[in-house]
Design a protein around this motif. Structure first.
Motif, PDB file in Angstrom:
ATOM      1  N   ILE A 283       3.867 -12.658 -16.808  1.00 44.76           N
ATOM      2  CA  ILE A 283       3.892 -11.212 -17.062  1.00 44.76           C
ATOM      3  C   ILE A 283       2.613 -10.573 -16.524  1.00 44.76           C
ATOM      4  CG2 ILE A 283       3.838  -9.442 -18.870  1.00 44.76           C
ATOM      5  CD1 ILE A 283       5.591 -11.322 -20.576  1.00 44.76           C
ATOM      6  N   GLU A 284       1.485 -11.241 -16.798  1.00 44.86           N
ATOM      7  CA  GLU A 284       0.191 -10.732 -16.355  1.00 44.86           C
ATOM      8  C   GLU A 284       0.144 -10.596 -14.827  1.00 44.86           C
ATOM      9  OE1 GLU A 284      -4.495 -11.762 -17.312  1.00 44.86           O
ATOM     10  OE2 GLU A 284      -2.899 -12.829 -18.363  1.00 44.86           O
ATOM     11  N   SER A 285       0.592 -11.636 -14.133  1.00 47.94           N
ATOM     12  CA  SER A 285       0.547 -11.610 -12.667  1.00 47.94           C
ATOM     13  C   SER A 285       1.535 -10.585 -12.104  1.00 47.94           C
ATOM     14  CB  SER A 285       0.830 -12.999 -12.085  1.00 47.94           C
ATOM     15  OG  SER A 285       2.113 -13.450 -12.446  1.00 47.94           O
ATOM     16  N   GLU A 286       2.675 -10.419 -12.781  1.00 43.46           N
ATOM     17  CA  GLU A 286       3.663  -9.435 -12.328  1.00 43.46           C
ATOM     18  C   GLU A 286       3.125  -8.022 -12.501  1.00 43.46           C
ATOM     19  OE1 GLU A 286       7.157  -8.371 -10.473  1.00 43.46           O
ATOM     20  OE2 GLU A 286       6.269 -10.361 -10.743  1.00 43.46           O
ATOM     21  N   PHE A 287       2.454  -7.778 -13.640  1.00 39.20           N
ATOM     22  CA  PHE A 287       1.829  -6.476 -13.870  1.00 39.20           C
ATOM     23  C   PHE A 287       0.763  -6.210 -12.810  1.00 39.20           C
ATOM     24  CE2 PHE A 287       4.160  -5.907 -17.591  1.00 39.20           C
ATOM     25  CZ  PHE A 287       3.759  -4.783 -18.296  1.00 39.20           C
ATOM     26  N   GLN A 288      -0.014  -7.258 -12.485  1.00 44.61           N
ATOM     27  CA  GLN A 288      -1.070  -7.122 -11.491  1.00 44.61           C
ATOM     28  C   GLN A 288      -0.484  -6.810 -10.114  1.00 44.61           C
ATOM     29  OE1 GLN A 288      -4.465  -7.353 -12.543  1.00 44.61           O
ATOM     30  NE2 GLN A 288      -4.522  -6.200 -10.620  1.00 44.61           N
ATOM     31  N   ARG A 289       0.635  -7.479  -9.790  1.00 44.26           N
ATOM     32  CA  ARG A 289       1.301  -7.237  -8.512  1.00 44.26           C
ATOM     33  C   ARG A 289       1.779  -5.790  -8.420  1.00 44.26           C
ATOM     34  NH1 ARG A 289       6.138  -6.754  -6.376  1.00 44.26           N
ATOM     35  NH2 ARG A 289       7.236  -7.004  -8.357  1.00 44.26           N
TER      36      ARG A 289
END
Length: 308
Positions: A283-289
């Motif tokens: 979720i964190e990496s998707e939000f960052q993307r």
């Protein structure tokens, strides 16, 4: 802890560990130790005071009981997108969450069992994604802590999760997270169209619909209601009044007329399951993307072409 239903309680832990007896046994023992070490049996006698502080918690941690399904299951509404968790310390939010869990298990579910004449041990949850933004990334750690407490110590208490008012940002994250979930968990999650009113009316009456599901169109978890009477997130709603009065009453019984102590309850945060950690990281990496993508779009919008 089993409230008169030991077999059903053991079955919940077995189900949570895919019927692996040694793993379910360890999970149960760990849960009991967590309850003893953190005095969870006494947490409903420790109100968050003063009342203004509790109101601030309620205004920033949007959770409430909107009613009951046609089968008698409590309907828990959660304003995921508009919860800010910025009015109090982490410990107060964790304390409040555990208190709502305990009140559900000790008061709400036994009352539903008596009213409907059958054992009711689970609830339905309606998650409103209105207002979900990239800034929610700041709350991932707290939400992971709360989720871990539920997974390890209150397993299999939710029958179905209904997701409503889902914006693009949720859809993008859901696409990335869904493959990581166990089949048992996937089956529990239903992403509904719009506010989900028509689908939810198949399982509950209109009076039990959360306020953010009552009519189509734009609006928000916090504000779309006929005042505080309909808004189950508000401290003025009957559910929160009953919960808060119950906790204060229990505190008065124990303190015997002495002033109730202020300060949050410090609960030990359990280590998250590796699978939960992986989901949180995804979720964190998707939000960052999405944030990076959004930054690129904003930069392009600000570019001047040929001096224009």
């Amino acid at each position: 802890m089993h409230h008169g239903y030991p077999t059903e309680t053991l079955a919940r832990f077995l189900k949570a560990r895919d019927w692996d007896v040694p793993k379910a046994y360890k999970m149960l023992i760990d849960c009991l130790q967590w309850r003893i070490q953190n005095e969870i049996d006494n947490i409903l006698s420790k109100p968050i005071i003063p009342a203004d502080l509790y109101r601030a918690v309620r205004d920033s941690q949007l959770v409430g009981l909107s009613g009951y399904s046609k089968e008698g299951l409590p309907v828990i509404a959660i304003g995921v997108g508009l919860s800010t968790y910025d009015k109090a310390s982490v410990n107060y939010y964790v304390q409040s969450h555990i208190q709502m869990n305990e009140y559900r298990d000790r008061v709400v579910l036994p009352a539903a069992t008596q009213k409907y004449g059958k054992h009711i041990s689970t609830c339905l949850k309606v998650l409103d994604m209105t207002g979900l933004k990239l800034s929610a990334l700041n709350q991932i750690k707290l939400l992971t802590t709360i989720s871990t407490i539920d997974d390890l110590n209150y397993p299999e208490k939710t029958e179905t999760y209904y997701i409503v008012n889902a914006p693009y940002i949720f859809s993008a994250c859901w696409k990335a997270v869904k493959p990581l979930l166990q089949e048992r968990t996937k089956r529990k999650i239903q992403v509904l169209q719009g506010c989900g009113r028509d689908e939810l009316l198949k399982v509950m009456d209109y009076s039990s619909l959360p306020h953010f599901c009552r009519k189509e169109g734009s609006g928000s978890s916090r504000n779309r209601s006929n005042g505080t009477i309909d808004n189950c997130f508000s401290l003025d709603h009957s559910y929160h009044q009953q919960l808060y009065n119950y906790i204060r009453h229990q505190a008065n019984l124990i303190e015997s007329g002495r002033p109730i102590k202020q300060g949050s309850v410090h609960v030990e945060f359990p280590e998250p399951d590796p699978e939960d950690t992986k989901i949180a990281k995804t979720i964190e990496s998707e939000f960052q993307r999405l944030a990076d993508q959004n930054g690129i779009c904003n930069s392009l919008n600000g570019l001047k072409i040929n001096g224009d």
